[in-house]
Design a protein around this motif. Structure first.
Motif, PDB file in Angstrom:
ATOM      1  N   PHE A  40       0.828  -1.201   0.000  1.00 20.26           N
ATOM      2  CA  PHE A  40       0.000   0.000   0.000  1.00 20.26           C
ATOM      3  C   PHE A  40       0.865   1.255   0.000  1.00 20.26           C
ATOM      4  O   PHE A  40       1.190   1.806   1.044  1.00 20.26           O
ATOM      5  CB  PHE A  40      -0.934  -0.005   1.221  1.00 20.26           C
ATOM      6  CG  PHE A  40      -2.023   1.028   1.129  1.00 20.26           C
ATOM      7  CD1 PHE A  40      -3.072   0.865   0.246  1.00 20.26           C
ATOM      8  CD2 PHE A  40      -1.998   2.157   1.927  1.00 20.26           C
ATOM      9  CE1 PHE A  40      -4.079   1.807   0.144  1.00 20.26           C
ATOM     10  CE2 PHE A  40      -3.001   3.110   1.841  1.00 20.26           C
ATOM     11  CZ  PHE A  40      -4.044   2.932   0.951  1.00 20.26           C
ATOM     12  N   PHE A  41       1.260   1.694  -1.190  1.00 18.95           N
ATOM     13  CA  PHE A  41       2.057   2.906  -1.351  1.00 18.95           C
ATOM     14  C   PHE A  41       3.309   2.893  -0.447  1.00 18.95           C
ATOM     15  O   PHE A  41       3.725   3.930   0.065  1.00 18.95           O
ATOM     16  CB  PHE A  41       1.222   4.149  -1.046  1.00 18.95           C
ATOM     17  CG  PHE A  41       0.049   4.335  -1.969  1.00 18.95           C
ATOM     18  CD1 PHE A  41       0.240   4.565  -3.327  1.00 18.95           C
ATOM     19  CD2 PHE A  41      -1.250   4.266  -1.488  1.00 18.95           C
ATOM     20  CE1 PHE A  41      -0.844   4.739  -4.190  1.00 18.95           C
ATOM     21  CE2 PHE A  41      -2.338   4.438  -2.334  1.00 18.95           C
ATOM     22  CZ  PHE A  41      -2.133   4.671  -3.684  1.00 18.95           C
ATOM     23  N   ALA A  42       3.896   1.696  -0.270  1.00 16.98           N
ATOM     24  CA  ALA A  42       5.079   1.582   0.586  1.00 16.98           C
ATOM     25  C   ALA A  42       6.330   2.127  -0.091  1.00 16.98           C
ATOM     26  O   ALA A  42       7.299   2.488   0.580  1.00 16.98           O
ATOM     27  CB  ALA A  42       5.292   0.127   0.989  1.00 16.98           C
ATOM     28  N   SER A  43       6.320   2.182  -1.412  1.00 11.99           N
ATOM     29  CA  SER A  43       7.481   2.680  -2.161  1.00 11.99           C
ATOM     30  C   SER A  43       7.021   3.102  -3.547  1.00 11.99           C
ATOM     31  O   SER A  43       5.873   2.864  -3.949  1.00 11.99           O
ATOM     32  CB  SER A  43       8.558   1.597  -2.269  1.00 11.99           C
ATOM     33  OG  SER A  43       8.040   0.454  -2.948  1.00 11.99           O
ATOM     34  N   ASN A  44       7.915   3.739  -4.282  1.00 10.11           N
ATOM     35  CA  ASN A  44       7.601   4.151  -5.650  1.00 10.11           C
ATOM     36  C   ASN A  44       7.301   2.930  -6.524  1.00 10.11           C
ATOM     37  O   ASN A  44       7.881   1.853  -6.325  1.00 10.11           O
ATOM     38  CB  ASN A  44       8.768   4.912  -6.261  1.00 10.11           C
ATOM     39  CG  ASN A  44       9.053   6.232  -5.563  1.00 10.11           C
ATOM     40  OD1 ASN A  44       8.272   6.691  -4.735  1.00 10.11           O
ATOM     41  ND2 ASN A  44      10.175   6.834  -5.894  1.00 10.11           N
ATOM     42  N   PHE A  45       6.408   3.107  -7.491  1.00 13.76           N
ATOM     43  CA  PHE A  45       6.208   2.063  -8.491  1.00 13.76           C
ATOM     44  C   PHE A  45       5.877   2.718  -9.825  1.00 13.76           C
ATOM     45  O   PHE A  45       5.516   3.900  -9.894  1.00 13.76           O
ATOM     46  CB  PHE A  45       5.130   1.059  -8.069  1.00 13.76           C
ATOM     47  CG  PHE A  45       3.754   1.622  -7.830  1.00 13.76           C
ATOM     48  CD1 PHE A  45       2.909   1.951  -8.880  1.00 13.76           C
ATOM     49  CD2 PHE A  45       3.284   1.806  -6.537  1.00 13.76           C
ATOM     50  CE1 PHE A  45       1.630   2.444  -8.663  1.00 13.76           C
ATOM     51  CE2 PHE A  45       2.014   2.310  -6.294  1.00 13.76           C
ATOM     52  CZ  PHE A  45       1.177   2.620  -7.361  1.00 13.76           C
ATOM     53  N   SER A  46       6.025   1.943 -10.900  1.00 10.71           N
ATOM     54  CA  SER A  46       5.768   2.472 -12.235  1.00 10.71           C
ATOM     55  C   SER A  46       5.227   1.374 -13.142  1.00 10.71           C
ATOM     56  O   SER A  46       5.476   0.184 -12.931  1.00 10.71           O
ATOM     57  CB  SER A  46       7.040   3.065 -12.851  1.00 10.71           C
ATOM     58  OG  SER A  46       8.047   2.079 -12.975  1.00 10.71           O
ATOM     59  N   ASP A  47       4.460   1.790 -14.139  1.00 12.52           N
ATOM     60  CA  ASP A  47       3.907   0.901 -15.166  1.00 12.52           C
ATOM     61  C   ASP A  47       3.140  -0.279 -14.601  1.00 12.52           C
ATOM     62  O   ASP A  47       3.195  -1.392 -15.143  1.00 12.52           O
ATOM     63  CB  ASP A  47       5.023   0.400 -16.092  1.00 12.52           C
ATOM     64  CG  ASP A  47       5.558   1.494 -16.993  1.00 12.52           C
ATOM     65  OD1 ASP A  47       4.780   2.397 -17.357  1.00 12.52           O
ATOM     66  OD2 ASP A  47       6.764   1.458 -17.326  1.00 12.52           O
ATOM     67  N   GLN A  48       2.400  -0.044 -13.515  1.00 12.24           N
ATOM     68  CA  GLN A  48       1.540  -1.094 -12.986  1.00 12.24           C
ATOM     69  C   GLN A  48       0.201  -1.082 -13.720  1.00 12.24           C
ATOM     70  O   GLN A  48      -0.348  -0.018 -14.040  1.00 12.24           O
ATOM     71  CB  GLN A  48       1.306  -0.888 -11.486  1.00 12.24           C
ATOM     72  CG  GLN A  48       2.571  -1.017 -10.648  1.00 12.24           C
ATOM     73  CD  GLN A  48       3.213  -2.390 -10.800  1.00 12.24           C
ATOM     74  OE1 GLN A  48       2.634  -3.418 -10.464  1.00 12.24           O
ATOM     75  NE2 GLN A  48       4.433  -2.417 -11.323  1.00 12.24           N
ATOM     76  N   VAL A  49      -0.318  -2.276 -14.023  1.00 16.43           N
ATOM     77  CA  VAL A  49      -1.567  -2.399 -14.771  1.00 16.43           C
ATOM     78  C   VAL A  49      -2.695  -1.717 -14.006  1.00 16.43           C
ATOM     79  O   VAL A  49      -2.985  -2.059 -12.858  1.00 16.43           O
ATOM     80  CB  VAL A  49      -1.921  -3.876 -15.010  1.00 16.43           C
ATOM     81  CG1 VAL A  49      -3.231  -3.967 -15.797  1.00 16.43           C
ATOM     82  CG2 VAL A  49      -0.809  -4.589 -15.744  1.00 16.43           C
ATOM     83  N   THR A  50      -3.337  -0.740 -14.651  1.00 18.64           N
ATOM     84  CA  THR A  50      -4.364   0.059 -13.994  1.00 18.64           C
ATOM     85  C   THR A  50      -5.599   0.149 -14.881  1.00 18.64           C
ATOM     86  O   THR A  50      -5.487   0.291 -16.093  1.00 18.64           O
ATOM     87  CB  THR A  50      -3.837   1.479 -13.703  1.00 18.64           C
ATOM     88  OG1 THR A  50      -2.676   1.393 -12.878  1.00 18.64           O
ATOM     89  CG2 THR A  50      -4.892   2.335 -13.014  1.00 18.64           C
ATOM     90  N   GLY A  51      -6.772   0.063 -14.258  1.00 19.61           N
ATOM     91  CA  GLY A  51      -8.027   0.221 -14.982  1.00 19.61           C
ATOM     92  C   GLY A  51      -8.942   1.176 -14.246  1.00 19.61           C
ATOM     93  O   GLY A  51      -8.874   1.295 -13.021  1.00 19.61           O
TER      94      GLY A  51
END
Length: 234
Positions: A185-196
């Motif tokens: 849960f927003f513990a660190s940066n992330f990118s290009d995660q599948v989102t709808g």
């Protein structure tokens, strides 16, 4: 901060009760690129946008439920095949360990530059390996830009007539579901995660007091977010 979080949730609940009727538009986008940049341990910025190529090829559809109706369809990877078409959502996030709130805006752009824009406010949670956001929309406006053809056009097929929408705008609505594939849960940066994302726009605006409260809480949360980033840099 607790008052801001609770206030946003209270207004979301207030507006939710009035959003079921008079749906005029539905927006659905899949395989968006979801990204999060932390400002500190409890806040950051979330973005989801359409992409083409690699592991993600975003697709979407925007339907008008007002007669004569219509459906603008955006094929997988449509941002590479259209000069204007896009979907972008930006949000300031304030969170704890398993829940949080978000305030931001979105823009859906059709094949020749017409847009649907609006603000949003709501709550985040996590379950089953997905971040989930639900909330309300405010100040939703359909702009006949570009060729000013009175038509919201899909990049693959379909369209609907902008002037068929009832007045006056702006409209309100709801983020029925926004999910991003992420195990923490927003513990660190992330990118290009599948989102709808799936959203509905309704013809009846929220009560003026509710809309002003959403706007005020959004400004407060954004101010806290900016101040935290400033303190972090100093």
């Amino acid at each position: 901060m607790k008052n801001v979080v609770m206030g946003i949730l209270a207004i979301v609940g207030l507006a939710t009760a009035a959003r079921a009727d008079n749906v005029i538009l539905t927006l659905t986008y899949s395989d968006l690129s979801g990204n999060y940049t932390a400002a500190d341990a409890t806040s950051g910025s979330f973005n989801a946008h359409a992409v083409s190529g690699g592991n993600l090829n975003s697709a979407g559809a925007v339907s008008c439920l007002v007669s004569p109706g219509g459906k603008a369809v955006f094929q997988p990877g449509f941002v590479a095949a259209s000069p204007f078409a896009n979907f972008v959502l930006d949000m300031a996030v304030v969170h704890g360990s398993t829940t949080g709130t978000g305030v931001g805006s979105f823009t859906a752009t059709d094949h020749d530059g017409d847009t649907i824009t609006g603000g949003l406010a709501g709550s985040w949670s996590i379950a089953g390996g997905f971040l989930a956001f639900v909330g309300t929309l405010g100040n939703v406006i359909v702009h006949d830009n570009g060729a000013t053809d009175d038509t919201f056009n899909g990049s693959q097929s379909g369209s609907w007539t902008i002037s068929s929408l009832p007045g006056p705008s702006p409209y309100s609505g709801a983020i029925v579901q926004l999910t991003a594939q992420q195990k923490t849960f927003f513990a660190s940066n992330f990118s290009d995660q599948v989102t709808g994302v799936t959203a509905q726009v309704v013809a009846v605006p929220p009560p003026p007091a509710a809309y002003l409260a959403i706007g005020g809480l959004g400004m407060t949360a954004a101010g806290i977010f900016v101040r935290r980033r400033s303190l972090q840099r100093s």
